[in-house]
Design a protein around this motif. Structure first.
Motif, PDB file in Angstrom:
ATOM      1  N   SER A  82      -7.118  -0.640 -50.873  1.00 55.59           N
ATOM      2  CA  SER A  82      -7.233  -2.037 -51.287  1.00 55.59           C
ATOM      3  C   SER A  82      -8.673  -2.297 -51.720  1.00 55.59           C
ATOM      4  N   ALA A  83      -8.813  -2.849 -52.922  1.00 59.92           N
ATOM      5  CA  ALA A  83     -10.131  -3.109 -53.486  1.00 59.92           C
ATOM      6  C   ALA A  83     -10.352  -4.613 -53.588  1.00 59.92           C
ATOM      7  N   SER A  88     -14.103  -1.555 -51.019  1.00 59.85           N
ATOM      8  CA  SER A  88     -12.839  -0.851 -51.162  1.00 59.85           C
ATOM      9  C   SER A  88     -12.508  -0.223 -49.809  1.00 59.85           C
ATOM     10  N   VAL A  89     -11.254  -0.361 -49.383  1.00 58.63           N
ATOM     11  CA  VAL A  89     -10.842   0.084 -48.049  1.00 58.63           C
ATOM     12  C   VAL A  89      -9.665   1.045 -48.165  1.00 58.63           C
ATOM     13  N   GLU A 103      -9.532   5.280 -41.207  1.00 62.57           N
ATOM     14  CA  GLU A 103      -9.895   4.136 -42.026  1.00 62.57           C
ATOM     15  C   GLU A 103     -11.299   4.345 -42.592  1.00 62.57           C
ATOM     16  N   LEU A 104     -11.432   4.120 -43.904  1.00 67.68           N
ATOM     17  CA  LEU A 104     -12.712   4.218 -44.594  1.00 67.68           C
ATOM     18  C   LEU A 104     -12.996   2.901 -45.289  1.00 67.68           C
ATOM     19  N   GLU A 105     -14.259   2.530 -45.329  1.00 69.35           N
ATOM     20  CA  GLU A 105     -14.667   1.323 -46.039  1.00 69.35           C
ATOM     21  C   GLU A 105     -15.880   1.677 -46.895  1.00 69.35           C
ATOM     22  N   TYR A 106     -15.789   1.349 -48.186  1.00 65.12           N
ATOM     23  CA  TYR A 106     -16.828   1.716 -49.153  1.00 65.12           C
ATOM     24  C   TYR A 106     -17.398   0.464 -49.795  1.00 65.12           C
ATOM     25  N   ASP A 107     -18.714   0.388 -49.863  1.00 72.72           N
ATOM     26  CA  ASP A 107     -19.409  -0.732 -50.491  1.00 72.72           C
ATOM     27  C   ASP A 107     -19.579  -0.416 -51.974  1.00 72.72           C
ATOM     28  N   CYS A 112     -22.119   3.099 -51.289  1.00 72.36           N
ATOM     29  CA  CYS A 112     -22.259   3.891 -50.072  1.00 72.36           C
ATOM     30  C   CYS A 112     -21.087   3.599 -49.131  1.00 72.36           C
ATOM     31  N   MET A 113     -20.833   4.550 -48.239  1.00 69.53           N
ATOM     32  CA  MET A 113     -19.775   4.405 -47.250  1.00 69.53           C
ATOM     33  C   MET A 113     -20.275   3.499 -46.127  1.00 69.53           C
ATOM     34  N   ILE A 114     -19.499   2.463 -45.812  1.00 72.32           N
ATOM     35  CA  ILE A 114     -19.882   1.529 -44.756  1.00 72.32           C
ATOM     36  C   ILE A 114     -19.395   2.028 -43.401  1.00 72.32           C
ATOM     37  N   SER A 115     -18.133   2.437 -43.347  1.00 68.07           N
ATOM     38  CA  SER A 115     -17.598   2.885 -42.069  1.00 68.07           C
ATOM     39  C   SER A 115     -16.528   3.950 -42.274  1.00 68.07           C
ATOM     40  N   SER A 116     -16.391   4.779 -41.275  1.00 70.86           N
ATOM     41  CA  SER A 116     -15.345   5.786 -41.199  1.00 70.86           C
ATOM     42  C   SER A 116     -14.894   5.818 -39.745  1.00 70.86           C
ATOM     43  N   GLU A 117     -13.604   5.579 -39.521  1.00 73.56           N
ATOM     44  CA  GLU A 117     -13.114   5.440 -38.145  1.00 73.56           C
ATOM     45  C   GLU A 117     -11.792   6.179 -37.964  1.00 73.56           C
ATOM     46  N   TYR A 118     -11.713   6.926 -36.860  1.00 74.72           N
ATOM     47  CA  TYR A 118     -10.470   7.588 -36.461  1.00 74.72           C
ATOM     48  C   TYR A 118      -9.850   6.793 -35.326  1.00 74.72           C
ATOM     49  N   ILE A 119      -8.551   6.522 -35.442  1.00 78.02           N
ATOM     50  CA  ILE A 119      -7.845   5.759 -34.434  1.00 78.02           C
ATOM     51  C   ILE A 119      -6.613   6.561 -33.997  1.00 78.02           C
TER      52      ILE A 119
END
Length: 120
Positions: A82-83, A88-89, A103-107, A112-119
């Protein structure tokens, strides 16, 4: 005093069988542990490959909105890109033996990559 030679031989044969069976069981246990480690390593390599493919696809489609499910005999990947105006996520669910979310979140402005999370 009478010495029984058959008892001495029988005791040595039983001792030898005990030592050989101990070595055999030790080797079987070592082989089983090594096989489990190799199986886990293969699973980890498959997960890394799936994540690399998904990451590459996400980075090349940052400005799109899409959702899709990919199924194979031993893997299932469900992802949503989703942008928005500035971000963009990627939300994904990857299943091999067990499932987990990534989950990845890109600015988009700062690239640059804002966050990368494993759940789990």
């Amino acid at each position: 005093m009478i010495v029984n030679k058959n008892g001495f031989v029988l005791k040595n044969v039983l001792f030898l069988l005990l030592v050989l069976s101990g070595i055999t069981f030790s080797f079987a246990h070592y082989y089983q542990l090594n096989l489990n480690i190799l199986r886990q390593s293969l699973l980890l390599e498959k997960q890394k490959a799936a994540e690399l493919i998904l990451y590459s696809y996400f980075m090349s489609h940052l400005h799109t909105n899409e959702s899709q499910t990919i199924e194979n005999s031993n893997v299932q990947i469900t992802y949503t890109i989703s942008a928005a105006d500035d971000r963009s996520v990627l939300n994904s669910r990857i299943c091999f033996d067990a499932c987990y979310r990534w989950e990845l979140e890109y600015d988009l402005e700062n690239k640059c990559m804002i966050s990368s999370e494993y759940i789990p």
